[in-house]
Scaffold this active site. Structure first.
Site, PDB file in Angstrom:
ATOM      1  CD1 TRP B 357       0.570  -0.131   3.173  1.00 44.66           C
ATOM      2  CD2 TRP B 357      -0.658   1.558   3.354  1.00 44.66           C
ATOM      3  NE1 TRP B 357       0.707   0.445   4.322  1.00 44.66           N
ATOM      4  CE2 TRP B 357       0.109   1.203   4.571  1.00 44.66           C
ATOM      5  CE3 TRP B 357      -1.862   2.603   3.263  1.00 44.66           C
ATOM      6  CZ2 TRP B 357      -0.361   2.366   5.840  1.00 44.66           C
ATOM      7  CZ3 TRP B 357      -2.009   3.372   4.427  1.00 44.66           C
ATOM      8  CH2 TRP B 357      -1.186   3.227   5.548  1.00 44.66           C
ATOM      9  CG  ASP B 358       4.915   0.854   1.303  1.00 40.26           C
ATOM     10  OD1 ASP B 358       4.201   0.243   1.960  1.00 40.26           O
ATOM     11  OD2 ASP B 358       6.252   0.929   1.264  1.00 40.26           O
ATOM     12  CD  GLU B 487       2.430  -3.488   9.169  1.00 43.53           C
ATOM     13  OE1 GLU B 487       3.717  -3.515   9.548  1.00 43.53           O
ATOM     14  OE2 GLU B 487       2.230  -3.969   8.204  1.00 43.53           O
ATOM     15  CE  LYS B 599       6.404  -1.260  11.365  1.00 44.13           C
ATOM     16  NZ  LYS B 599       5.995  -2.528  10.389  1.00 44.13           N
ATOM     17  CD  GLN B 600       3.208   2.416   9.120  1.00 41.74           C
ATOM     18  OE1 GLN B 600       3.735   1.441   9.038  1.00 41.74           O
ATOM     19  NE2 GLN B 600       3.013   3.236   7.948  1.00 41.74           N
TER      20      GLN B 600
END
Lengths: 766, 766
Positions: B357-358, B487, B599-600
């Site tokens: 999905w980047d 994640e 994480k992000q």
């Protein structure tokens, strides 16, 4: 496949030869003595589909872990029980034709596992050519009386011809585990030798240096008496055989006796292995096959005396329950505290032969109630021996104190690597603490607590202390990110069972410490010093015990399996179309996870363990809520439900649950018996009968029975070893009889009434 | 390892030879043209540690999945980009000594990746013996102008001796992927041939029948002109070389030119491959090395014209941003809608070269704003082409309708197998829908929606419809069992971002259908028929859109990352001791999961995408709450935070975030650059500059800029391709200038003021 085992109260019988069934039968007809085990492979060559399996208890290999996506904390190795030297092998060439049931015509095939006397017997006729038939009778066992001894007799009788038998009687240590992760062989040769009819093979594992020595003697009898034979050796790495030419006479029996001794450096010095094996073998040879077989029958008679269950009017049920008891006794005999109970016992190599929480949660009650207490005690000692590794495991996962026992283990190190189970299914720690309670309460023997158990309890309590999280908003302790007994939920918050068993552990540890502080203050002081127990710690445990968060729903009055459980779409399994079941074969994992469906008892596991702490209405509400959503896709699920169902008066449900495991392997219910039998779930079946139908409970050292008689049965009886006595409980339409078969009187209550079972007396009770 | 790349605005430069740095440099100095890519391996033999890597876009292999514990629904294969024929290889033996930088003394080593003109150059002196030195100058590139062509020149000048060069110029197709799950080779030989100085190798994949043909011509020039050479062929399976002896003269340069053509049956008929390659090669030979290099410089000039960013007063930053832009342009050029952007591009083989999905979440904005719209459009077409597989994927997981795009893919099939990601990280579907919106809004081009996009939107909407669960208790739609962008949480209920992007998708799909129903009723009717859109369905989507559950905390006023997030122990990353970071290297997975650490961007990802729907105070509350708990352990994390931080006036935080990715690979920040560069996160760095510092937004087809100038910079400028024009935005202390470099006038707003950037005019704006 249709069930093919013939019904018989004492034997498992297969009639007619069907290559399709060989691997299933290899599992079903396995023999074992707690020390070694052997699948029911044929002695003669079989070139059809087969899983050759000879296993040695406690000899394992750290196979390199295979995993798709590595997570920090995963173990690098998975300890596996080893498939080891094949000691039954006979290569038989008769007049140039090899006896191989995949290649010759077979008639009158009959296989029998005689559970009463503990041996395996095969008889059949092989048609080698239109004119040549040979009748075979093969009997074998691994000795319960002499743990290192296995023996077989193999009788050939030619019909319609006399001819030449070219025999190779061998030991083959060049064996591979079918479940090797990287297709490696785990055994290296040490030495192999032949001396006359005697052969020996010693192999060692490539890691950990386990040495395994097998020595065998082959004897030929003709006309009923020993016949000396010329032989030549066959030697190669990990293989030793003796080859001999034997004249077969039409209508006359030739019997090959093969005596083997199996020893390992677990029990003897490495350099003494061969001598020890020869010594054991010599003694066995002195005794001879008949005497060994007699000893075997006697040993099994003793086992049955303690553990038999009789079911009247239902041969299938009778055979089923005896098969389960037989396998449990073959798998674990309790002499060696370094051993435990693999889910497949000695009947296959799946699940690595390792120890799971099955032992404490499902198997312990069987061994407690059917054998001397030292048998069950050794299961506890096993965990105590592994406490150091459990502390290392906790530290590895970042805990600052305490012990986390592994999910799957051989030597105390974690072997499993699914994060949701390995790291999160921590309730296993609770079952191990509960086992200490269960043993102590049942036997009244406090020595385990005093010598070892208290340390186990303290370290598990410390783990829980470190694992909980105080939530200020709710003013309670919580456990986030766990997997409960129901593995169809992963990484949930506040699984009721886990929170509950953690609080219970703290409570039991504190109560134990308090009790000893009062009655044995010196011992208590020693513990304080040795284990570094502080007052702050005890205060903290008390606080957690009292303020553990227990998810509960006011509206339905049920404990919530976990936070948010009621957000799911709740429905009964009965509302699902058939095609969806079993879910684990038909649904993707995420679909299973977000559904309400339950793999095995979870909240109900707690009500089972902590049965005495909850009233019937609480149990009923939770049973009525959760059981309909339970798919019982673990073989460990139905038993717990059967026990609770009996207690709640749901006899039809209980019987239904009982049926789901009673003949699980005999009828190959899950189509996976070829991998091995479901040994640990067999203890669950025993539990369904004795704790379920028999209503047996022990609380505060008191034995209670509340028997019911399933409609389909005329009557049943079971044994209970309790308080130094052995009781036979007979439940019939006419009533309940308690027979004390020993010289030790005991008290018990039957249907709530206190009675005395006097020594060697029979008493009617209700 | 200390950063070793020399700072330079237009080149990546390494000086001095260090074997320890070779694999890192092989990644950093990679060249590519969207069709083929080549790590910066040396032409001559290198016996030191090296990852030889030559990659062909779109040629992949379905490697058998490796997984520890299988879950229903896992894919059986993992598609991997293939390491393919090595076309650069030259074996060079000079007077009996092989040129191998691991074995000879190397001085004056300099490696340069010239980003302005798109070539790699190495110069060094090798001391073959005390008396013999040879100076080397090697230049190579893969042509942007002729996609199937690669060329290199390799110049040797002896110093202090004249001698004999034994040359073998080869193609080696006997290549193995380092990440092969079972250590298999994926290539089989088809044919190899040599004709004079020309050699060719054709190989094919063991599965899927990809054929890959490489043809090369080697030319020798001495004294500046072509020198015919006698040669002998070297042939074996998958290998073709020409061997020649060449006299080297003291102080005189001998140059080996190697021209190669790379063709596959993705672009040509299988049987025509060699002819096609020869044809392309002939044309390249006609042009000659200098002309090819000139074309290359021109092609890159065009790329830079559209996409360059200039940073004044900070060479490190300048080099960093250009390196990122250069790599993005090397990786994806947008001509072929069957290709996409692997996380490592052509610089390594980790992550299988697959699509994540980047692409939609991080890369699309770069290509949208720096190139013709067809480039970005092809990224959308890629997903449209794979819609069928996405529908199959949803069906495989048990959904009755809709499409679930895979987490990781090469050809549309799912390749990944961690259940918590593969099955649960479904928000990826939202990003793919969002890309349709982003493209359409940015370009004003509705043709994609009309031709393809509507089907993608409808099928994704149908998936969401099937995936949500109506919860009667709360009167809202929920999504249980998901993994969000963060994640470090798995299998959570009601991830705010996932719920929100699902509701947004339904909303956008409904709005799009409504808009077309009004303006193009015939097309709308066609869609209804072709896609089977029903009124019930639309009503249902409207209901879900309006009643989606969005976890929110009244007390803090933040959206909850998921149900129960506030039950965690909340703390800032700054409160952790250094030794714990990065968490993914120091904590077990369960500890990470039950911690609050992120994480992000997760909630903040939603506020980034749906920026226009939330006011500043909402963004600020959520940013202030979540950013301090964010460990940014994905290279895709800092950019989103940089953009939001700029918007909220947190310039120092934004600059800090920008720095975390700007030179991630150049300074080998994560100690993993040897595996390849973080291509997709490079788009994030661009985003941090243009959307962050530049404050660029496009909403409702209007371009907005709100630039800030980071303290450390004197000024900066960036390009935006928008509305048919190309703008150069210059931000300096003295103010903002917008220069329209094209003949197309456009309107935009700068700091809220509407201005017109007239064709070929410069305008001061604020």
């Amino acid at each position: 496949m249709k069930p093919y085992v013939k019904q018989d109260p004492w034997s498992i019988i297969e009639e007619g030869f069907d290559p399709q069934k060989q691997e299933i039968s290899e599992s079903l007809f396995s023999i074992g003595n707690g020390h070694t085990g052997q699948r029911a492979n044929s002695e003669e060559t079989y070139s059809g589909s087969s899983l050759q399996g000879s296993y040695m208890a406690g000899v394992y290999y750290p196979d390199k872990t295979r995993v798709g996506w590595w997570k920090n904390g995963y173990p690098e190795y998975f300890a596996k029980v080893l498939n080891a030297t094949n000691w039954i092998g006979l290569k038989l060439i008769i007049d140039g034709t090899e006896l191989d049931l995949a290649k010759v015509e077979v008639t009158d095939f009959r296989r029998e596992l005689n559970m009463k006397e503990g041996f395996l017997k095969r008889t059949f006729t092989a048609k080698l050519s239109p004119e040549k038939r040979v009748h075979i009778k093969a009997v074998r066992f691994v000795s319960m009386a002499r743990k290192e001894i296995g023996a077989l007799s193999y009788e050939l009788t030619p019909e319609g011809f006399s001819g030449q038998l070219e025999l190779e009687s061998y030991l083959d240590g060049d064996i591979k585990n079918t479940d090797a992760n990287y297709d490696e062989k785990f055994w290296d040769p040490v030495n192999q030798s032949v001396n006359g009819m005697r052969a020996s093979v010693t192999v060692k594992t490539k890691k950990l240096d386990f040495h395994y020595c097998t020595v065998k003697e082959t004897e030929i009898h003709q006309n009923g008496s020993y016949t000396p034979i010329e032989s030549t050796p066959v030697l190669r790495d990990k293989y030793a055989g003796v080859r001999a030419d034997i004249a077969l006479k039409d209508g006359e029996a030739t019997t090959i006796y093969k005596y083997t001794a199996h020893v390992t450096n677990r029990d003897h010095a490495k350099e003494a292995l061969q001598a020890k094996a020869e010594q054991a073998l010599e003694a066995a040879l002195q005794a001879g096959f008949k005497q060994l077989q007699k000893e075997q029958a006697e040993a099994w008679e003793t086992k049955w005396l303690d553990s038999d269950i009789v079911i009247e009017g239902d041969t299938a049920a009778q055979q089923g329950i005896r098969f389960n008891i037989f396998q449990l006794n073959q798998t674990y005999t309790g002499e060696d505290a370094r051993l435990n109970i693999g889910p497949k016992g000695f009947t296959g190599e799946k699940y690595g032969g390792s120890t799971y929480w099955d032992t404490e949660a499902y198997c312990l009650p069987f061994y407690l109630a059917t054998a001397d207490s030292r048998i069950a005690r050794n299961l506890l000692v096993y965990r105590w021996n592994q406490l150091g590794k459990a502390k290392e495991n906790a530290a590895k996962l970042g805990f600052t104190k305490g012990a986390l026992y592994p999910m799957v283990t051989m030597n105390g190190e974690e072997s499993h690597n699914e994060w949701e189970i390995t790291f999160e299914e921590i309730h296993r720690n609770g079952a191990i603490a509960y086992a200490v309670y269960q043993y102590t309460d049942y036997t009244g023997d406090t020595s385990y607590i005093e010598e070892a158990g208290i340390e186990v309890l303290v370290e598990i309590s410390r783990f829980w202390e470190d694992r909980v999280l105080y939530n200020k908003r709710r003013g309670a302790y919580m456990m986030l990110g766990v997997t409960g007994p129901n593995e169809y939920e992963n990484n949930v918050n506040n699984n009721w069972y886990t929170n509950r068993i953690a609080a219970w552990t703290l409570s039991y540890t504190l109560d134990t410490l308090t009790a000893w502080k009062e009655k044995q203050p010196e011992l208590f002081t020693t513990w304080q010093k040795q284990l570094g127990i502080t007052d702050d710690e005890l205060t903290k445990w008390g606080d957690i015990r009292s303020n553990m968060y227990e998810p509960y729903d006011e509206e339905t009055g049920v404990f919530l399996q976990q936070d948010g459980f009621l957000d799911k779409e709740l429905m009964a399994v009965s509302e699902l179309e058939e095609k969806h079941l079993p879910l684990n074969q038909n649904w993707s994992w995420d679909r299973i996870l977000r559904s309400c469906f339950i793999k095995q008892a979870d909240v109900l596991q707690g009500l089972h363990f902590l049965n005495h702490e909850y009233d019937d209405e609480t149990k009923r509400r939770n049973f009525d809520f959760y059981e309909p959503m339970t798919v019982h896709e673990s073989s460990l699920s139905p038993c717990v439900h059967a026990v609770l169902a009996c207690e709640l008066g749901y006899e039809a449900k209980a019987y239904d649950m009982y049926l789901r495991t009673a003949r699980l392997d005999l009828d190959n219910y899950n189509n996976d018996t070829e991998d091995g039998c479901h040994i640990t779930s067999m203890a669950g079946t025993w539990m369904a009968v004795v704790q379920g139908f028999g209503g047996m409970r022990v609380r505060n050292g008191e034995l209670h029975l509340n028997p019911v008689l399933p409609e389909n049965w005329d009557g049943y009886s079971f044994k209970i070893v309790f308080g130094g006595a052995r009781l036979l409980i007979r439940v019939a339409k006419s009533g309940i009889t308690v027979i004390n078969e020993t010289n030790q009187s005991v008290e018990l209550s039957v249907n709530g009434s206190r009675i005395t079972a006097s020594a060697n007396q029979e008493v009617k009770a209700g």
